[in-house]
Design a protein around this motif. Structure first.
Motif, PDB file in Angstrom:
ATOM      1  N   TYR A  49       2.531  10.792   5.415  1.00 44.31           N
ATOM      2  CA  TYR A  49       3.421   9.649   5.537  1.00 44.31           C
ATOM      3  C   TYR A  49       2.998   8.770   6.704  1.00 44.31           C
ATOM      4  CZ  TYR A  49       6.549  11.620   2.101  1.00 44.31           C
ATOM      5  OH  TYR A  49       7.066  12.103   0.934  1.00 44.31           O
ATOM      6  N   GLN A  50       3.198   7.466   6.507  1.00 49.46           N
ATOM      7  CA  GLN A  50       2.849   6.506   7.552  1.00 49.46           C
ATOM      8  C   GLN A  50       3.673   6.770   8.815  1.00 49.46           C
ATOM      9  OE1 GLN A  50       3.247   2.511   6.207  1.00 49.46           O
ATOM     10  NE2 GLN A  50       2.628   1.617   8.146  1.00 49.46           N
ATOM     11  N   ILE A  51       4.973   7.001   8.606  1.00 47.95           N
ATOM     12  CA  ILE A  51       5.819   7.406   9.721  1.00 47.95           C
ATOM     13  C   ILE A  51       6.054   8.895   9.538  1.00 47.95           C
ATOM     14  CG2 ILE A  51       8.070   7.147  10.788  1.00 47.95           C
ATOM     15  CD1 ILE A  51       8.028   4.286   9.437  1.00 47.95           C
TER      16      ILE A  51
ATOM     17  N   LYS B  24       0.830  -1.206   0.000  1.00 53.35           N
ATOM     18  CA  LYS B  24       0.000   0.000   0.000  1.00 53.35           C
ATOM     19  C   LYS B  24       0.870   1.264   0.000  1.00 53.35           C
ATOM     20  CE  LYS B  24      -1.864  -1.207   3.930  1.00 53.35           C
ATOM     21  NZ  LYS B  24      -1.114  -2.420   4.280  1.00 53.35           N
ATOM     22  N   THR B  25       1.844   1.296   0.910  1.00 57.79           N
ATOM     23  CA  THR B  25       2.707   2.483   0.983  1.00 57.79           C
ATOM     24  C   THR B  25       3.514   2.640  -0.301  1.00 57.79           C
ATOM     25  OG1 THR B  25       2.836   2.278   3.372  1.00 57.79           O
ATOM     26  CG2 THR B  25       4.546   3.567   2.303  1.00 57.79           C
ATOM     27  N   THR B  26       3.967   1.513  -0.839  1.00 58.65           N
ATOM     28  CA  THR B  26       4.720   1.575  -2.089  1.00 58.65           C
ATOM     29  C   THR B  26       3.859   2.178  -3.195  1.00 58.65           C
ATOM     30  OG1 THR B  26       5.958  -0.362  -1.396  1.00 58.65           O
ATOM     31  CG2 THR B  26       6.040   0.201  -3.723  1.00 58.65           C
TER      32      THR B  26
ATOM     33  N   PHE C 168      -3.766   9.507   2.139  1.00 61.79           N
ATOM     34  CA  PHE C 168      -3.509   9.433   3.586  1.00 61.79           C
ATOM     35  C   PHE C 168      -2.966   8.049   3.912  1.00 61.79           C
ATOM     36  CE2 PHE C 168      -7.037  12.520   3.334  1.00 61.79           C
ATOM     37  CZ  PHE C 168      -6.491  13.567   4.047  1.00 61.79           C
ATOM     38  N   ASP C 169      -1.756   7.995   4.461  1.00 61.18           N
ATOM     39  CA  ASP C 169      -1.148   6.695   4.785  1.00 61.18           C
ATOM     40  C   ASP C 169      -1.317   6.396   6.266  1.00 61.18           C
ATOM     41  OD1 ASP C 169       0.223   4.352   4.798  1.00 61.18           O
ATOM     42  OD2 ASP C 169       1.963   5.103   3.683  1.00 61.18           O
ATOM     43  N   GLU C 170      -2.289   5.590   6.597  1.00 67.32           N
ATOM     44  CA  GLU C 170      -2.598   5.179   7.964  1.00 67.32           C
ATOM     45  C   GLU C 170      -2.623   6.352   8.937  1.00 67.32           C
ATOM     46  OE1 GLU C 170      -0.946   1.644   9.383  1.00 67.32           O
ATOM     47  OE2 GLU C 170      -0.631   0.761   7.403  1.00 67.32           O
ATOM     48  N   PRO C 171      -3.475   7.347   8.683  1.00 71.69           N
ATOM     49  CA  PRO C 171      -3.479   8.524   9.558  1.00 71.69           C
ATOM     50  C   PRO C 171      -4.009   8.199  10.951  1.00 71.69           C
ATOM     51  CG  PRO C 171      -5.303   8.639   8.006  1.00 71.69           C
ATOM     52  CD  PRO C 171      -4.477   7.446   7.609  1.00 71.69           C
TER      53      PRO C 171
HETATM   54 MG   LIG Z   1       2.620   0.956   4.829  1.00 72.94          MG
END
Ligand SMILES: [Mg+2]
Ligand SMILES: Nc1ncnc2c1ncn2[C@@H]1O[C@H](COP(=O)(O)OP(=O)(O)O)[C@@H](O)[C@H]1O
Lengths: 340, 272, 350
Positions: free
Chosen positions: B109-111, B67-69, B194-197
């Motif tokens: 960003y997720q992180i 997903k992030t990729t 939105f990456d895992e907000p």
């Molecule tokens: Mg991810």
């Protein structure tokens, strides 16, 4: 071999251009020149001499730069004291040859002495600042200032020449025709034996390094580490030992190169910077962290310098610089450097 | 908790967004055969999907599903190995990141990837500056500078006004996540990733987040990566399931929730 | 550390002046009144030179401190500006020097050197991080060897002598007191320009690029363009410093930007501290004092007066090993230890 095939299928145009250049160069070297060409390029002997000097200078540059590029590729440590290690090796080698008379003996002695100095530096200094690349580089700058002044203090400002042994002195006839006598007899090119020996040695050392890197376990670890340092850490090997080995080897190689440089040029203050810069340019052009890259970069820079010196003395530096700038502009990772 | 005091402040520059939007028709985001290899590993392979303008989509999938990729390829953090990406009809596959952002794409960003050494205000100011003129200005902003005004509105919208002048590195985790969102809302966003907000947020913070997302103007579409089905269902109208780097299922939340394969693989599998 | 946004009501000039701490006033007065109690040698050789070195090192500080790029080519940019002044203006080599008036050759010198510095930057930012040092050092070396070989433009090994400032406003600018004020003025302006820049949109963005280039790209910033423009900005300062340097010694030769000189700028900036624009000036003052008095100092320790470089090298090593933030870092540590309740920001910050 596989990589070569890859290259030719992926870049057909470049392959043709390179082939044409190689064949053209071979013709220039081996065929007797027609008079028209002599008018443009001057005597064939001068051209051949420039080429040979370029190649042998490239061999010397390769010896210096190979250690630099390995250390840089693996540890991201831009060792700006590399030139100082070169000069130190040369001075010590000179001392060994002076006192014992054995030219060959200087090589193991210098390799061990300068290599141990490298080990000490890695173990005592750089290990303490791992990951701080900029700080490591600053330390090497400080070291180069200190070493330069200490060497100036001890060996003074004069220049030294390491004398090659009798069996290596004098010229040697090569199977290359430099010109034709009026009666049609070929005149063969002669060239200093010691330079050819050094060229031969550099090729052997280069192949040996290539072989060691590609076939031995340590070599594979180092190559893996150059590509991705996490792999090294994950491989379970004590990464510090690998770093030590590489830094010691790189330093030792610089020292040995110093003897070589002292034999076919001379040693004096300032040579440290000169060879540091040569290493920088070679590594930037060839690709950072790559041994074949260092070989190609060294060859290109050596040739550019010597051919420039013969045909455009005022601009020989510009050639070197232009090559570097063009490589940076179009292939910032260097000719054989890995894409980052 | 509190609904947005001034919902219209986010993406306030509507006219600009509509101007940009009017040029193109069709999908907001369109991926065709997008593949990303890391060495031999295919982090995503042959992903094809399209999202309408204003559509809100949730992407689900276990860890490492790619997903992030996928986000990274869309925003240009790195280039895909193959495939084409269209943003509002324009092929952006080879655009550098900043060109994509200037066309209305945003991401979180997720992180959290924030400027820890700067204040909250400076972080948001940078985000507003990045999508406006004057990025190279050597004149200091006046207090009446419109960019500062917009930054302050954004800070208020994500409830960070109290810590406006605090160093970001000393914010709480939840506050950093909120700031991460503020950075993605700057300027005139048209499409946001939105990456895992919601990951790691307290229930209160989660509710605030849902308010912010549901309060976004209608023309702003987004994709949200979310493990929590409940959150995903409240903020998304369609769902894409990813598995092993591939799109595995697409549909409405109800379809996905009731799909047997999905239940076996994901919901029942205890992942998450 | 960067606070771009006004947090209080717009400050009027008076309140701005009130905010300047007392020690700064004292230093400012001391510097302004220096010619009253310092002799010509101190004014010209120590302070004049420190201000110049400080400016060139300041241009490195801008790149390294705000941009995270350690460029070794700033001395080269400075020397090029000096060369252009000698070539377009007047010098002791009339065959080459064109003798153009000052209002043409000085701006042109700054312009050309800045363009060159920008070009260097454009090449250097093609790669990242530690590569910058290698590339800029190689460029600096190329410039050195080129000027030494090229006689048509750069007059080769000899370079140019007798390069003196124009007698503007009837002042002989190479006299110690005028030169002191000239360099003080230029140094102050550069310093203020850098302090100002750090809090402009560009400066803030540059620091963002230093800390987190990936995020900056995702916010819409053209990261490379910001880096290159940082080189442009820094090169203006280096160029002005270079012109002053050439006027001070009245000559410009290849060795003006030889490798040792290039490294010296780095030494000066690191010893002073790369985190704040005042650092390079502190480093420059230390360097100038040490080099002027090195033989006396060395004799006092029973060593030969020639070992100046050894002292510089060892001192530099000591700083890099034990106080990477230079003198400023030492000072902040000292302040932090003295303060009853340590300020959390002092230790932190980048
Ligand atoms: Mg991810
Ligand atoms: N920069 C990278 N380098 C190498 N592998 C990566 C990189 N980023 C992600 N991966 C790999 O790609 C796969 C997908 O990761 P990711 O997209 O982060 O998954 P998700 O976000 O769905 O959890 C994982 O196997 C991960 O290890």
């Amino acid at each position: 071999m596989g990589t070569l095939q890859n290259f030719s299928t992926r870049h057909p145009i470049w392959t043709v251009i390179i082939l044409v250049l190689v064949v053209g160069l071979a013709w220039l070297v081996f065929a007797p020149w027609p008079p028209g060409l002599e008018q443009v390029l001057g005597r064939k002997r001068i051209f051949l001499n420039a080429i040979l000097s370029g190649i042998t200078l490239g061999a010397l540059y390769f010896l210096v730069a190979s250690g630099f590029t390995l250390v840089f590729g693996l540890m991201r440590n831009v060792n700006l004291a590399h030139g100082s290690l070169y000069l130190l090796g040369g001075y010590i080698g000179f001392g060994v040859v002076e006192s014992t008379g054995y030219w060959l003996l200087a090589f193991p002695v210098v390799f061990v002495v300068v290599g141990v100095l490298g080990l000490l530096l890695q173990h005592q200094v750089f290990r303490r600042m791992e990951g701080e690349e900029l700080r490591q580089t600053l330390v090497t700058i400080g070291l180069s200032i200190v070493l330069a002044d200490l060497m100036l203090w001890y060996w003074g400002g004069q220049s030294y020449q390491v004398y090659s042994p009798d069996w290596l002195s004098g010229p040697m006839e090569l199977p290359i025709i430099s010109s034709l006598r009026s009666n049609g007899d070929p005149v063969y090119l002669t060239y200093p034996r010691v330079r050819l020996a050094i060229l031969f040695a550099a090729i052997v050392i280069g192949l040996a390094m290539w072989y060691a890197l590609n076939r031995s376990r340590l070599g594979m670890l180092i190559r893996a580490g150059v590509d991705d340092r996490d792999i090294l850490a994950a491989s379970g090997v004590h990464i510090q030992y690998v770093f030590l080995a590489v830094f010691g080897f790189g330093a030792g190689m610089a020292g040995i190169a110093g003897i070589v440089g002292g034999t076919f040029q001379s040693l004096s203050p300032g040579e440290d910077t000169r060879f540091l810069l040569a290493s920088l340019v070679v590594v930037i052009v060839g690709g950072m962290g790559s041994i074949p890259g260092a070989a190609i970069g060294a060859l290109i820079i050596g040739l550019a310098e010597q051919i420039g010196l013969v045909y455009a003395p005022t601009y020989s530096v510009v050639f070197t610089f232009l090559i570097m700038a063009v490589v940076l502009a179009f292939r910032p990772q260097g000719l054989l450097g890995a894409q980052r | 908790m509190v609904a947005l005091t001034r919902p219209a402040t986010i993406g306030a520059d509507r006219s600009a967004a509509e101007r940009l939007g009017s040029v193109t028709t069709g999908n907001a985001l369109e991926l065709r055969g997008v593949t990303k290899l890391f060495g031999a590993l295919a982090a995503i392979s042959d992903v094809t999907m399209s999202v309408r303008p204003g559509e809100r989509r949730a992407v689900l999938g276990s860890n490492g599903a790619g997903k992030t990729t996928l986000f990274n390829c869309v925003t240009g953090d790195f280039l895909p190995t193959s495939g084409t990406i269209r943003l509002f009809g324009e092929d952006i596959s080879n655009f550098p990141a900043h060109e994509r952002i200037r066309r209305g794409l945003r991401r979180t960003y997720q992180i959290s990837l924030l400027f820890g050494g700067m204040s909250v205000a400076d972080n948001v100011y940078l985000a507003c500056l990045g999508v406006s003129r004057g990025r190279f200005s050597l004149l200091r902003p006046r207090p009446s500078d419109p960019i500062i005004g917009r930054a302050d509105e954004l800070i208020e919208a994500v409830h960070l006004t109290r810590v406006r002048d605090t160093l970001v590195s000393s914010l709480s985790y939840g506050q950093q996540r909120q700031l991460e969102i503020a950075l993605a809302l700057a300027g005139a966003p048209r499409f946001i990733l939105f990456d895992e907000p919601a990951a790691g947020l307290s229930p209160t913070e989660r509710a605030e987040l849902i308010d912010i997302l549901t309060g976004l103007p209608d023309h702003i579409g987004y994709i949200i990566i979310e493990h929590d089905m409940d959150v995903a269902l409240r903020v998304a109208e369609s769902v894409t399931m990813m598995h092993n780097g591939r799109v595995f299922k697409e549909g409405t939340p109800e379809e996905i929730e009731n799909d047997e394969e999905v239940q076996q693989l994901y919901l029942g599998g205890g992942h998450g | 550390m960067a606070q771009a946004l006004p947090t209080t009501a717009p400050g009027r000039l008076t309140t701005a002046l009130e905010r300047i701490p007392a020690p700064v006033w004292v230093i400012a007065f001391l510097l302004l009144l220096m010619p009253a109690f310092a002799n010509n040698f101190v004014l010209y050789q120590i302070f004049g030179w420190s201000f110049i070195l400080g400016m060139i090192a300041l241009s490195l500080m801008v790149l390294a401190g705000y941009g995270g790029m350690v460029s070794l080519a700033q001395m080269t940019v400075a020397a090029l500006a000096g060369y252009v002044v000698a070539i377009l203006g007047t010098s002791g080599v009339p065959q080459i020097s064109l003798g153009w008036p000052w209002w043409i050759h000085i701006p042109l010198a700054i312009l050309i050197a800045t363009l060159f510095g920008t070009l260097v930057g454009a090449l250097a930012v093609r790669t990242e991080g530690i590569y910058t040092i290698m590339i800029t050092l190689a460029i600096a070396a190329a410039f050195f060897y080129f000027t030494r070989q090229n006689y048509v433009i750069f007059n080769g090994y000899t370079g140019f002598n007798n390069v003196i400032p124009p007698a503007l406003f009837g002042v002989e600018w190479r006299q110690p007191v005028p030169f002191y004020y000239l360099t003080l003025g230029c140094a102050t302006l550069s310093y203020l320009a850098v302090v100002w820049m750090a809090r402009t949109p560009f400066g803030l963005a540059l620091q963002g690029v230093r800390d987190n280039p990936r995020r900056m790209g995702a916010l819409g910033f053209h990261v490379t363009a910001h880096r290159i423009f940082a080189y442009t900005f820094a090169s203006v300062i280096a160029a002005v410093g270079g012109i002053l340097l050439v006027w001070q010694s009245a000559q410009v030769v290849p060795g003006t930007a030889g490798i040792p000189q290039v490294i010296d700028i780095l030494v000066v900036a690191v010893v002073g501290g790369l985190r704040r624009p005042i650092g390079p000036f502190i480093g420059a003052l230390i360097y100038a004092v040490l080099s002027v008095f090195s033989s006396d100092i060395l004799h006092a320790f029973g060593m030969s007066g020639e070992r100046f470089k050894l002292v510089i090298g060892l001192g530099f090593l000591a700083f890099v090993l034990f106080s990477p933030d230079g003198v400023l870092g030492l000072w902040e540590k000292y302040k932090a230890r003295r303060a009853a309740s340590p300020d959390p920001l002092l230790g932190g910050g980048r």
